[in-house]
Scaffold this motif. Structure first.
Motif, PDB file in Angstrom:
ATOM      1  N   LEU A  33      -7.456  -0.861  -7.187  1.00  0.00           N
ATOM      2  CA  LEU A  33      -8.433  -1.690  -6.483  1.00  0.00           C
ATOM      3  C   LEU A  33      -8.951  -0.968  -5.242  1.00  0.00           C
ATOM      4  O   LEU A  33     -10.161  -0.853  -5.029  1.00  0.00           O
ATOM      5  CB  LEU A  33      -7.806  -3.032  -6.091  1.00  0.00           C
ATOM      6  N   LEU A  34      -8.048  -0.463  -4.416  1.00  0.00           N
ATOM      7  CA  LEU A  34      -8.454   0.227  -3.191  1.00  0.00           C
ATOM      8  C   LEU A  34      -9.290   1.468  -3.480  1.00  0.00           C
ATOM      9  O   LEU A  34     -10.256   1.753  -2.774  1.00  0.00           O
ATOM     10  CB  LEU A  34      -7.220   0.617  -2.377  1.00  0.00           C
ATOM     11  N   ASN A  35      -8.926   2.202  -4.511  1.00  0.00           N
ATOM     12  CA  ASN A  35      -9.622   3.457  -4.792  1.00  0.00           C
ATOM     13  C   ASN A  35     -10.971   3.269  -5.474  1.00  0.00           C
ATOM     14  O   ASN A  35     -11.692   4.237  -5.682  1.00  0.00           O
ATOM     15  CB  ASN A  35      -8.711   4.392  -5.595  1.00  0.00           C
ATOM     16  N   HIS A  36     -11.309   2.017  -5.793  1.00  0.00           N
ATOM     17  CA  HIS A  36     -12.650   1.716  -6.299  1.00  0.00           C
ATOM     18  C   HIS A  36     -13.497   0.963  -5.271  1.00  0.00           C
ATOM     19  O   HIS A  36     -14.605   0.538  -5.574  1.00  0.00           O
ATOM     20  CB  HIS A  36     -12.569   0.944  -7.622  1.00  0.00           C
ATOM     21  N   ALA A  37     -12.982   0.831  -4.069  1.00  0.00           N
ATOM     22  CA  ALA A  37     -13.740   0.178  -3.002  1.00  0.00           C
ATOM     23  C   ALA A  37     -14.830   1.112  -2.490  1.00  0.00           C
ATOM     24  O   ALA A  37     -14.682   2.331  -2.502  1.00  0.00           O
ATOM     25  CB  ALA A  37     -12.801  -0.196  -1.852  1.00  0.00           C
ATOM     26  N   LYS A  38     -15.927   0.523  -2.030  1.00  0.00           N
ATOM     27  CA  LYS A  38     -17.000   1.319  -1.429  1.00  0.00           C
ATOM     28  C   LYS A  38     -16.610   1.788  -0.034  1.00  0.00           C
ATOM     29  O   LYS A  38     -17.010   2.856   0.399  1.00  0.00           O
ATOM     30  CB  LYS A  38     -18.291   0.504  -1.351  1.00  0.00           C
ATOM     31  N   GLN A  39     -15.848   0.968   0.668  1.00  0.00           N
ATOM     32  CA  GLN A  39     -15.441   1.302   2.033  1.00  0.00           C
ATOM     33  C   GLN A  39     -14.015   0.817   2.273  1.00  0.00           C
ATOM     34  O   GLN A  39     -13.695  -0.329   1.988  1.00  0.00           O
ATOM     35  CB  GLN A  39     -16.369   0.649   3.053  1.00  0.00           C
ATOM     36  N   THR A  40     -13.161   1.696   2.779  1.00  0.00           N
ATOM     37  CA  THR A  40     -11.798   1.343   3.157  1.00  0.00           C
ATOM     38  C   THR A  40     -11.611   1.685   4.621  1.00  0.00           C
ATOM     39  O   THR A  40     -12.015   2.770   5.062  1.00  0.00           O
ATOM     40  CB  THR A  40     -10.772   2.112   2.303  1.00  0.00           C
ATOM     41  N   LEU A  41     -11.009   0.780   5.369  1.00  0.00           N
ATOM     42  CA  LEU A  41     -10.837   0.961   6.803  1.00  0.00           C
ATOM     43  C   LEU A  41      -9.364   0.846   7.167  1.00  0.00           C
ATOM     44  O   LEU A  41      -8.690  -0.098   6.764  1.00  0.00           O
ATOM     45  CB  LEU A  41     -11.626  -0.115   7.556  1.00  0.00           C
ATOM     46  N   PHE A  42      -8.866   1.824   7.907  1.00  0.00           N
ATOM     47  CA  PHE A  42      -7.523   1.770   8.473  1.00  0.00           C
ATOM     48  C   PHE A  42      -7.672   1.645   9.985  1.00  0.00           C
ATOM     49  O   PHE A  42      -8.442   2.381  10.599  1.00  0.00           O
ATOM     50  CB  PHE A  42      -6.727   3.046   8.154  1.00  0.00           C
ATOM     51  N   LEU A  43      -6.923   0.738  10.571  1.00  0.00           N
ATOM     52  CA  LEU A  43      -6.898   0.549  12.019  1.00  0.00           C
ATOM     53  C   LEU A  43      -5.487   0.864  12.491  1.00  0.00           C
ATOM     54  O   LEU A  43      -4.522   0.235  12.046  1.00  0.00           O
ATOM     55  CB  LEU A  43      -7.266  -0.900  12.366  1.00  0.00           C
ATOM     56  N   VAL A  44      -5.354   1.864  13.374  1.00  0.00           N
ATOM     57  CA  VAL A  44      -4.045   2.321  13.824  1.00  0.00           C
ATOM     58  C   VAL A  44      -4.048   2.351  15.345  1.00  0.00           C
ATOM     59  O   VAL A  44      -4.911   2.985  15.949  1.00  0.00           O
ATOM     60  CB  VAL A  44      -3.722   3.728  13.277  1.00  0.00           C
ATOM     61  N   SER A  45      -3.064   1.680  15.956  1.00  0.00           N
ATOM     62  CA  SER A  45      -2.997   1.697  17.417  1.00  0.00           C
ATOM     63  C   SER A  45      -1.554   1.803  17.891  1.00  0.00           C
ATOM     64  O   SER A  45      -0.635   1.317  17.237  1.00  0.00           O
ATOM     65  CB  SER A  45      -3.658   0.454  18.008  1.00  0.00           C
ATOM     66  N   GLY A  46      -1.389   2.453  19.016  1.00  0.00           N
ATOM     67  CA  GLY A  46      -0.089   2.530  19.669  1.00  0.00           C
ATOM     68  C   GLY A  46       0.632   3.843  19.473  1.00  0.00           C
ATOM     69  O   GLY A  46       0.557   4.468  18.421  1.00  0.00           O
ATOM     70  N   ALA A  47       1.339   4.261  20.517  1.00  0.00           N
ATOM     71  CA  ALA A  47       2.092   5.511  20.500  1.00  0.00           C
ATOM     72  C   ALA A  47       3.179   5.508  19.431  1.00  0.00           C
ATOM     73  O   ALA A  47       3.528   6.560  18.885  1.00  0.00           O
ATOM     74  CB  ALA A  47       2.697   5.764  21.878  1.00  0.00           C
ATOM     75  N   ASP A  48       3.707   4.334  19.108  1.00  0.00           N
ATOM     76  CA  ASP A  48       4.764   4.258  18.094  1.00  0.00           C
ATOM     77  C   ASP A  48       4.257   4.584  16.691  1.00  0.00           C
ATOM     78  O   ASP A  48       5.048   4.773  15.765  1.00  0.00           O
ATOM     79  CB  ASP A  48       5.429   2.885  18.115  1.00  0.00           C
ATOM     80  N   LYS A  49       2.948   4.694  16.507  1.00  0.00           N
ATOM     81  CA  LYS A  49       2.361   5.050  15.208  1.00  0.00           C
ATOM     82  C   LYS A  49       1.980   6.524  15.121  1.00  0.00           C
ATOM     83  O   LYS A  49       1.579   7.003  14.066  1.00  0.00           O
ATOM     84  CB  LYS A  49       1.105   4.210  14.940  1.00  0.00           C
ATOM     85  N   ALA A  50       2.085   7.274  16.223  1.00  0.00           N
ATOM     86  CA  ALA A  50       1.589   8.655  16.276  1.00  0.00           C
ATOM     87  C   ALA A  50       2.255   9.567  15.254  1.00  0.00           C
ATOM     88  O   ALA A  50       1.575  10.322  14.545  1.00  0.00           O
ATOM     89  CB  ALA A  50       1.749   9.223  17.682  1.00  0.00           C
ATOM     90  N   GLU A  51       3.564   9.525  15.150  1.00  0.00           N
ATOM     91  CA  GLU A  51       4.260  10.401  14.213  1.00  0.00           C
ATOM     92  C   GLU A  51       3.900  10.067  12.773  1.00  0.00           C
ATOM     93  O   GLU A  51       3.619  10.957  11.959  1.00  0.00           O
ATOM     94  CB  GLU A  51       5.769  10.312  14.415  1.00  0.00           C
ATOM     95  N   THR A  52       3.880   8.792  12.447  1.00  0.00           N
ATOM     96  CA  THR A  52       3.545   8.380  11.077  1.00  0.00           C
ATOM     97  C   THR A  52       2.112   8.738  10.730  1.00  0.00           C
ATOM     98  O   THR A  52       1.835   9.237   9.637  1.00  0.00           O
ATOM     99  CB  THR A  52       3.790   6.869  10.884  1.00  0.00           C
ATOM    100  N   LEU A  53       1.188   8.514  11.656  1.00  0.00           N
ATOM    101  CA  LEU A  53      -0.213   8.862  11.403  1.00  0.00           C
ATOM    102  C   LEU A  53      -0.352  10.355  11.147  1.00  0.00           C
ATOM    103  O   LEU A  53      -1.068  10.774  10.230  1.00  0.00           O
ATOM    104  CB  LEU A  53      -1.099   8.436  12.577  1.00  0.00           C
ATOM    105  N   GLN A  54       0.334  11.172  11.921  1.00  0.00           N
ATOM    106  CA  GLN A  54       0.299  12.614  11.702  1.00  0.00           C
ATOM    107  C   GLN A  54       0.829  12.963  10.310  1.00  0.00           C
ATOM    108  O   GLN A  54       0.244  13.776   9.600  1.00  0.00           O
ATOM    109  CB  GLN A  54       1.115  13.335  12.769  1.00  0.00           C
ATOM    110  N   GLN A  55       1.912  12.332   9.901  1.00  0.00           N
ATOM    111  CA  GLN A  55       2.467  12.588   8.568  1.00  0.00           C
ATOM    112  C   GLN A  55       1.499  12.168   7.473  1.00  0.00           C
ATOM    113  O   GLN A  55       1.336  12.870   6.472  1.00  0.00           O
ATOM    114  CB  GLN A  55       3.800  11.866   8.402  1.00  0.00           C
ATOM    115  N   VAL A  56       0.852  11.025   7.660  1.00  0.00           N
ATOM    116  CA  VAL A  56      -0.104  10.526   6.657  1.00  0.00           C
ATOM    117  C   VAL A  56      -1.283  11.476   6.511  1.00  0.00           C
ATOM    118  O   VAL A  56      -1.673  11.836   5.397  1.00  0.00           O
ATOM    119  CB  VAL A  56      -0.602   9.111   7.034  1.00  0.00           C
ATOM    120  N   LEU A  57      -1.858  11.896   7.624  1.00  0.00           N
ATOM    121  CA  LEU A  57      -3.088  12.685   7.576  1.00  0.00           C
ATOM    122  C   LEU A  57      -2.863  14.184   7.421  1.00  0.00           C
ATOM    123  O   LEU A  57      -3.724  14.877   6.882  1.00  0.00           O
ATOM    124  CB  LEU A  57      -3.923  12.417   8.832  1.00  0.00           C
TER     125      LEU A  57
END
Length: 93
Positions: A33-57
């Motif tokens: 479902l997600l991979n057939h969407a026209k637009q997907t948005l991720f919202l990421v905030s806070g220092a506690d997400k920095a390590e995970t965001l780096q790993q994801v991207l």
């Protein structure tokens, strides 16, 4: 693991979860479902997400641990809205 293997369903019920102290049953979108969407948005905030965001991207693929890596639209766009604190470990690219 069930979510990664789903090939045709768009939604799955999540009746329980061992990772959350206070869990509320919910529905979750599957990769098809997600991979057939026209637009997907991720919202990421806070220092506690920095390590995970780096790993994801920037890290190696780990779809079971980092399910957002499995969002790879066929013909749509992915937009990441990230605050400074969450982006602290990302490069200047």
């Amino acid at each position: 693991e069930v979510l990664v293997g789903e090939a045709l369903q768009g939604l799955l019920a999540v009746p329980q979860c061992v990772n959350l102290a206070e869990f509320v049953p919910r529905l979750t979108f599957t990769y098809p479902l997600l991979n057939h969407a026209k637009q997907t948005l991720f919202l990421v905030s806070g220092a506690d997400k920095a390590e995970t965001l780096q790993q994801v991207l920037q890290g190696e693929p780990r779809y079971l641990d980092l399910p957002s890596q499995g969002v790879q639209p066929v013909a749509g766009n992915v937009t990441w809205l990230v605050d400074r604190e969450a982006a602290a470990r990302l490069g200047k690219e």
